[in-house]
Design a protein around this motif. Structure first.
Motif, PDB file in Angstrom:
ATOM      1  N   SER A 188       0.832  -1.214   0.000  1.00  7.68           N
ATOM      2  CA  SER A 188       0.000   0.000   0.000  1.00  7.68           C
ATOM      3  C   SER A 188       0.863   1.260   0.000  1.00  7.68           C
ATOM      4  O   SER A 188       0.528   2.257  -0.657  1.00  7.68           O
ATOM      5  CB  SER A 188      -0.914   0.005   1.221  1.00  7.68           C
ATOM      6  N   ARG A 191       1.962   1.891  -3.487  1.00 11.36           N
ATOM      7  CA  ARG A 191       0.903   2.456  -4.336  1.00 11.36           C
ATOM      8  C   ARG A 191       0.685   3.948  -4.022  1.00 11.36           C
ATOM      9  O   ARG A 191       0.602   4.778  -4.927  1.00 11.36           O
ATOM     10  CB  ARG A 191      -0.396   1.675  -4.111  1.00 11.36           C
ATOM     11  N   GLY A 192       0.583   4.270  -2.732  1.00 11.93           N
ATOM     12  CA  GLY A 192       0.319   5.663  -2.337  1.00 11.93           C
ATOM     13  C   GLY A 192       1.475   6.578  -2.717  1.00 11.93           C
ATOM     14  O   GLY A 192       1.267   7.697  -3.224  1.00 11.93           O
TER      15      GLY A 192
END
Ligand SMILES: NC(=O)c1ccc[n+]([C@@H]2O[C@H](COP(=O)([O-])OP(=O)(O)OC[C@H]3O[C@@H](n4cnc5c(N)ncnc54)[C@H](O)[C@@H]3O)[C@@H](O)[C@H]2O)c1
Length: 272
Positions: A188, A191-192
């Motif tokens: 995550s 991705r961020g």
């Protein structure tokens, strides 16, 4: 039990033999900072990066000085340069010091490979010590955050960050609950951070290896877990097989890929 000697610059051929990695100047003039670069996947990546023309700084735990010296030697034999920085990345001051050291020695950072990790098997959450939970997060994700934060201040358009996740984020390995949770966080985070920085020309990706035969395995897994340490290919991967994926993500061969995870896991099909 798998072959205990991990390979760093040999890649399998179709017929079951292997061949020495063939470089093509894919990282010429690049400056790479690798955490956990003394052994395993980090060391194999250092060697392949060097073969591709990059200068390397590796960060590793002080106890692993001998491994780091061996890797430095192998990088030099591959025609590269390798600066060593021993530090515990649990402390954010050490993350800053590692970045400062890399900048001083190499003059900049074009590639950050966040690769350091801690894991220890515990079967049941009830037996998982709070201290281990916190330590695993400190090493596996907090250090990735600090290394990225401090490096990005100096990274220019064209720079890349690669984070080492794990198949365990996708399959939910029960006996490595803390480790598995950090690996999900890494996916995550990748991705961020990609979504934050892609407009500035900085790509952020991850690799999610399956079983890879590295020192981490005999040091942290019981005999039964080691016996089952395999993939649909009938074997664990060698560190060099993950390192070649990291080279791909570090080079312009992956120029239109960001925020993604390469599943170098021996053929286990996972989502995401
Ligand atoms: N081996 C596998 O099967 C496998 C599978 C999936 C993902 N991975 C990931 O690959 C990466 C590399 O692991 P490996 O298997 O090559 O093992 P390894 O033991 O060779 O590498 C781990 C590295 O982390 C460093 N490290 C640990 N704690 C640290 C700390 N507090 N400060 C600084 N450095 C620290 C160590 O110096 C070591 O070099 C890890 O992120 C791991 O989660 C490994």
């Amino acid at each position: 039990m798998p072959n205990p000697k991990p390979t760093r610059d040999e890649l399998p051929e179709a017929g079951g033999t292997s061949v020495t990695y063939k470089a093509a100047n894919k990282l010429e003039g690049k400056r790479a900072l690798i955490t956990g670069g003394d052994s395993g996947i980090g060391a194999a990546t250092a060697v392949l990066f060097a073969k591709e023309g990059a200068v390397i700084t590796t960060v590793y735990l002080p106890d692993e000085e001998q491994d780091a010296q061996d890797t430095k030697k192998q990088v030099e034999e591959a025609g590269g340069k390798c600066y060593l920085f021993a530090a515990d990345l649990v402390k954010k001051e050490n993350c800053q010091a590692a970045v400062d050291f890399a900048l001083e020695k190499m003059g900049g950072i074009d590639i950050l490979f966040n690769n350091a990790a801690y894991q220890m098997m515990v079967e049941d959450i009830l037996d998982l010590p709070d201290e281990q939970w916190v330590h695993t997060f400190n090493v596996n994700i907090h250090s990735y955050f600090y290394m990225a934060k401090y490096s990005l201040k100096h990274m220019k358009r064209g720079a890349v960050i690669i984070n080492n996740a794990s198949i365990n984020a996708y399959i939910g390995r029960p006996d490595l609950l803390d480790y598995t949770s950090t690996k999900g966080a890494i996916v995550s985070f990748t991705r961020g951070l990609s979504n934050q920085y892609i407009s500035k020309g900085i790509r952020v990706n991850a690799v999610a290896p399956g079983p890879v035969w590295t020192p981490l395995i005999p040091a942290t897994m019981n005999d039964e877990a080691q016996k089952q340490f395999t993939s649909p290919m009938g074997r664990p991967a060698q560190p060099s097989e993950i390192a070649s994926c990291v080279v791909f993500l570090a080079s312009m061969d992956s120029s239109c890929i960001s925020g993604q995870t390469i599943h170098c896991n021996g053929g286990t099909v996972v989502n995401g």
